[in-house]
Scaffold this motif. Structure first.
Motif, mmCIF file in Angstrom:
data_model
loop_
_atom_site.group_PDB
_atom_site.id
_atom_site.type_symbol
_atom_site.label_atom_id
_atom_site.label_comp_id
_atom_site.label_asym_id
_atom_site.label_seq_id
_atom_site.Cartn_x
_atom_site.Cartn_y
_atom_site.Cartn_z
ATOM 1 N N PHE A 167 1.034 -1.361 0.067
ATOM 2 C CA PHE A 167 0.160 -0.058 -0.067
ATOM 3 C C PHE A 167 0.913 1.234 0.035
ATOM 4 N N SER A 168 0.795 2.134 0.886
ATOM 5 C CA SER A 168 1.427 3.351 0.855
ATOM 6 C C SER A 168 3.047 3.226 0.615
ATOM 7 N N GLU A 169 3.468 2.014 1.458
ATOM 8 C CA GLU A 169 4.894 2.025 1.539
ATOM 9 C C GLU A 169 5.537 1.587 0.122
ATOM 10 N N SER A 170 4.808 1.186 -0.897
ATOM 11 C CA SER A 170 5.058 0.902 -2.199
ATOM 12 C C SER A 170 4.971 1.819 -3.430
ATOM 13 N N GLY A 171 4.843 3.040 -3.165
ATOM 14 C CA GLY A 171 4.655 4.008 -4.189
ATOM 15 C C GLY A 171 3.362 4.597 -4.387
ATOM 16 N N ALA A 172 3.238 5.360 -5.615
ATOM 17 C CA ALA A 172 1.838 5.989 -5.836
ATOM 18 C C ALA A 172 0.724 5.114 -5.956
ATOM 19 N N GLU A 173 1.122 3.924 -6.737
ATOM 20 C CA GLU A 173 -0.220 3.028 -6.800
ATOM 21 C C GLU A 173 -0.685 2.526 -5.675
ATOM 22 N N GLY A 174 0.211 2.094 -4.595
ATOM 23 C CA GLY A 174 -0.191 1.562 -3.320
ATOM 24 C C GLY A 174 -0.777 2.789 -2.393
ATOM 25 N N ALA A 175 -0.269 3.966 -2.505
ATOM 26 C CA ALA A 175 -1.001 5.057 -1.710
ATOM 27 C C ALA A 175 -2.204 5.130 -2.298
ATOM 28 N N ALA A 176 -2.528 5.130 -3.555
ATOM 29 C CA ALA A 176 -3.749 5.272 -4.133
ATOM 30 C C ALA A 176 -4.686 3.950 -3.542
ATOM 31 N N ARG A 177 -4.470 2.900 -3.416
ATOM 32 C CA ARG A 177 -5.081 1.809 -2.845
ATOM 33 C C ARG A 177 -5.573 2.220 -1.400
ATOM 34 N N GLU A 178 -4.452 2.775 -0.622
ATOM 35 C CA GLU A 178 -4.534 2.794 0.577
ATOM 36 C C GLU A 178 -5.670 4.144 0.895
ATOM 37 N N GLY A 179 -5.534 4.986 0.009
ATOM 38 C CA GLY A 179 -6.596 6.120 0.009
ATOM 39 C C GLY A 179 -8.107 5.530 -0.121
ATOM 40 N N GLU A 180 -8.243 4.436 -0.959
ATOM 41 C CA GLU A 180 -9.544 3.791 -1.177
ATOM 42 C C GLU A 180 -9.928 3.126 -0.140
ATOM 43 N N LEU A 181 -9.126 2.586 0.592
ATOM 44 C CA LEU A 181 -9.267 1.710 1.941
ATOM 45 C C LEU A 181 -9.941 2.905 3.179
ATOM 46 N N ARG A 182 -9.199 4.057 3.141
ATOM 47 C CA ARG A 182 -9.710 5.035 3.887
ATOM 48 C C ARG A 182 -10.886 5.638 3.607
ATOM 49 N N ARG A 183 -11.097 5.662 2.347
ATOM 50 C CA ARG A 183 -12.292 6.108 1.963
ATOM 51 C C ARG A 183 -13.606 5.297 2.340
ATOM 52 N N ILE A 184 -13.357 3.905 2.122
ATOM 53 C CA ILE A 184 -14.445 2.990 2.289
ATOM 54 C C ILE A 184 -14.929 2.996 4.009
ATOM 55 N N ALA A 185 -13.752 3.080 4.570
ATOM 56 C CA ALA A 185 -13.963 2.989 6.046
ATOM 57 C C ALA A 185 -14.641 4.324 6.415
ATOM 58 N N LYS A 186 -14.299 5.375 6.150
ATOM 59 C CA LYS A 186 -15.112 6.588 6.500
ATOM 60 C C LYS A 186 -16.523 6.646 6.059
ATOM 61 N N GLU A 187 -16.866 6.086 4.636
ATOM 62 C CA GLU A 187 -18.321 6.230 4.234
ATOM 63 C C GLU A 187 -19.157 5.044 4.830
ATOM 64 N N THR A 188 -18.691 3.723 5.083
ATOM 65 C CA THR A 188 -19.395 2.701 5.460
ATOM 66 C C THR A 188 -19.336 2.312 7.059
ATOM 67 N N GLY A 189 -18.486 3.071 7.800
ATOM 68 C CA GLY A 189 -18.113 2.933 8.926
ATOM 69 C C GLY A 189 -17.591 1.572 9.449
ATOM 70 N N ILE A 190 -17.051 0.615 8.423
ATOM 71 C CA ILE A 190 -16.528 -0.510 9.051
ATOM 72 C C ILE A 190 -15.233 -0.247 9.386
ATOM 73 N N ARG A 191 -14.468 -1.028 10.366
ATOM 74 C CA ARG A 191 -13.297 -0.730 11.006
ATOM 75 C C ARG A 191 -12.121 -1.671 10.142
#
Length: 691
Positions: A108-132
């Motif tokens: 994820f974020s440790e692996s460059g821009a593509e990984g950072a984008a994946r991490e950002g998507e995880l953060r968005r899912i958590a914020k929008e759905t409430g899943i931890r």
């Protein structure tokens, strides 16, 4: 989080009624196969759902083709599949209403821009759905009390994990396995262990806070790779302190180069780890630097309430060499061993107890008797000069623990804290001491580290009140002095003069200094913007012309119409006092050696802001450059009390959100002779502006 949310999180994370293993394997040697094997072996009472569309059975359990096919929504899902499958799996979990999803994969974020984008998507899912979300790069969750060994860490193949009273949260997944194996060898168990990973959502502070009301958890061990999510960690540490549950941390990064932060010397001098050190101590956390001490410090921290942390340590020993090692390790960490007082020596003599007086009470081999050690400890534990007694036991500890170790066990509940260090490898004696709740150490390094870390803890101060951060603008030096005036920080008198205007009389005498005054020129010397020792009106007029030429040559685009004039002043010493809002630790205040040596010497003291005058006095005492101002060897005494008041005053920015200050630095602040105060002769201030 609210108390109800804390309870729901703790239940789903550590006490789930059901767990699903997304991508479970039938091969116990694979990462995807270990959690199934461990859960079966430990007798996890909850329901286990292996998810694998290519198999009907996994390690004797029915396998399910998908999460949707399950007869219920599991409390927690452990995603064991590769990186590219993680986001669809998390979306699926969120849609079903899963409470917690743990992600094993990295990338994820440790692996460059593509990984950072994946991490950002995880953060968005958590914020929008409430899943931890726990992780990514999490090796899982373990609760020995319930048989929940939901982890891919191979170290948990260890059978019969002993439950205990401390909870572990670790950035490193492998470290939870290392602590379990080391703990088992020492008879130390755990109330829970969580591999936190990259903290895309759930973080160390939030996870630990959710467990604070669990009566089976009496303390916390943290393994930190960096200081992240400071507000949550701060809130947890305060709450743990309020409940009397000690927190011990091992944080990496002591050797990291200082981080350059903003444009002030404060940022350059206060490196990231120095701020983390101040943060942990000021939050009442015992920071250790020896791995063994992470396991061994809890009993000592529990025995010593933070409010009454002892400072005076007495040492009694049956082996002079062993005690010398312990004393040395304490000494290099700033802990001074107190010698027995004359009254204590007299009591020992009257009791007929053998001892060689000195800084350490050396009983020699004659003290290796139960009656002798017991009677000696009874006296030392009532001696007023000691707050903590350390007993160092030699060779008898291995094969004859009844001689010198048994009396330590029996004195464990005495009026003062008692700790022990065993010089030989004596696992049975260590186990007996551990079972009795006696803080005990296997090496002098861990012994010194643990005691020093516990004594270095500080009671948390007031909670800062800060405005929402926004873009920061630099104030001119004249505006900066306005902020200092608001705080009660004394500064040199000033007069402003404009380029091109007819000279006007100054309100103070020559000689003076003239400095360009512009918010666009924070570092004036770099553009030739400071001229010293101006002795007359004529020289001042010439100085203004020179400053104008320098600006035209070196900073032609900078807006600057004014020159600030101050009387030349000299003090006994120059110091730097700085304040900044760190993105993780929050507001800090720093006192350092000033002048040109500020960044070179890095002779400084750091605390979380705000600080009281009493705490500021401690900071003054910690700066080596200020020791001559105490009257050392006949030197003139400086006004260190005024300096302490000034440090405290600047730190109050943490309680003044209406000023919106992100950073403020006085460099130099002149320390005048005792009774004459201090005076700021330069200041640099950054103010937040509304976003």
């Amino acid at each position: 989080m609210t108390p109800d949310n804390d309870k729901r999180l703790a239940q789903a994370l550590l006490h789930p009624a059901s767990v699903a293993l997304y991508g479970a394997s039938d091969d116990v040697d694979k990462m995807g196969g270990r959690p199934v094997q461990f859960l079966k072996r430990t007798g996890f009472a909850g329901r286990i759902y292996p998810i694998n569309p290519r198999r009907d059975e996994i390690q004797g359990l029915k396998a399910w083709p998908s999460l949707q096919s399950l007869p219920e929504v599991p409390d927690q899902v452990f995603v064991l599949t590769p990186t590219e499958t993680v986001i669809p799996a998390v979306r699926e979990c969120a849609a079903l209403g899963v409470k917690v999803v743990t992600i094993l994969a990295s990338g994820f974020s440790e692996s460059g821009a593509e990984g950072a984008a994946r991490e950002g998507e995880l953060r968005r899912i958590a914020k929008e759905t409430g899943i931890r979300i726990l992780g990514p790069s999490s090796l899982g969750v373990v609760n020995p009390r319930t048989g929940l060994v939901l982890t891919a860490n191979a170290a948990f193949a260890e059978p019969d994990l002993p439950p205990g009273k401390v909870f572990v949260a670790s950035h490193s997944g492998s470290m939870i396995g290392a602590l379990v194996s080391r703990g088992k060898a020492r008879g130390v168990g755990f109330a829970g262990l969580v591999s936190v990973g990259s903290e895309v959502d759930l973080n160390v502070g939030e996870i630990c806070a959710a467990t604070l009301d669990d009566p089976a958890i009496e303390g916390y061990l943290l393994f930190l790779e960096s200081l992240r999510h400071g507000p949550e960690l701060r809130a947890f540490a305060r709450a743990a302190h309020a409940r009397g549950k000690p927190v011990i941390a091992y944080k990496l990064g002591r050797s990291a180069a200082a981080a350059e932060m903003a444009t002030t010397h404060t940022g350059a001098i206060a490196g990231e780890d120095d701020i983390a050190e101040a943060f942990l101590k000021d939050m009442g956390v015992a920071r250790v630097g020896v791995l063994e001490a992470l396991l061994e410090t809890f009993p000592l921290a529990r025995r010593i309430p933070l409010e009454s942390a002892p400072k005076r340590v007495g040492v009694v020993t049956t082996t002079g060499g062993g005690a010398a090692m312990a004393v040395e390790q304490l000494g290099i960490r700033g802990v001074v061993v107190e010698p027995p007082s004359a009254d204590t020596l007299k009591r020992l003599e009257q009791a007929g107890l053998p001892c060689t007086p000195g800084r350490v009470l050396d009983m020699t081999l004659a003290g290796t008797k139960y009656e002798t050690m017991k009677a000696t400890l009874d006296i030392l534990l009532t001696a007023p000069e000691f707050d903590l007694v350390l007993a160092v036991v030699g060779s008898s500890a291995r094969f004859q623990p009844q001689l010198a170790v048994k009396p330590i066990v029996e004195c464990a509940g005495g009026p003062k804290p008692l700790a022990a260090m065993l010089v030989p490898d004596a696992p049975e004696a260590l186990a007996a001491l551990t079972a009795a709740g006696v803080p005990c150490f296997r090496t002098p390094e861990a012994c010194g580290d643990a005691i020093a870390a516990v004594l270095a803890r500080r009671r948390p101060g007031p909670e800062p009140v800060l405005p929402a951060p926004g873009p920061a603008r630099t104030l001119s030096e004249a505006e900066a002095y306005g902020v200092l005036h608001e705080l009660g920080v004394p500064h040199a008198p000033v007069a402003l003069r404009c380029f091109g205007e007819a000279p006007a009389p100054l309100p103070f005498a020559y000689p003076v200094v003239a400095k360009v005054c512009s918010a666009e020129i924070p570092h004036k010397t770099e553009v030739g913007g400071v001229l010293l020792n101006i002795g007359s009106d004529e020289e001042l007029a010439a100085a203004l012309a020179t400053l104008r030429r320098n600006l035209d040559e070196r900073a032609p685009k900078a807006a600057c119409d004014e020159v600030l004039v101050q009387p030349m002043q000299k003090g006994l010493s120059e110091v730097l006092v700085g304040y900044r809002v760190d993105p993780d630790a929050g507001p800090i205040v720093m006192l350092a050696a000033g002048g040109i040596w500020a960044e070179v010497a890095k002779d400084r003291s750091i605390r979380l802001a705000p600080v009281t005058v009493e705490t500021a006095r401690e900071m003054v005492a910690e700066v080596n450059a200020l020791k001559p101002l105490t009257g050392l060897r006949g030197k003139a005494r400086g006004d260190l009390e005024a300096l302490a008041r000034t440090v405290s005053a600047l730190s109050q920015l943490a309680l003044k959100p209406e000023l919106g200050i992100a950073e403020a630095e006085v460099n130099p602040l002149l320390v005048l002779p005792e009774g004459q105060g201090v005076v700021a002769v330069d200041a640099l201030v950054f103010q937040w502006t509304p976003a």
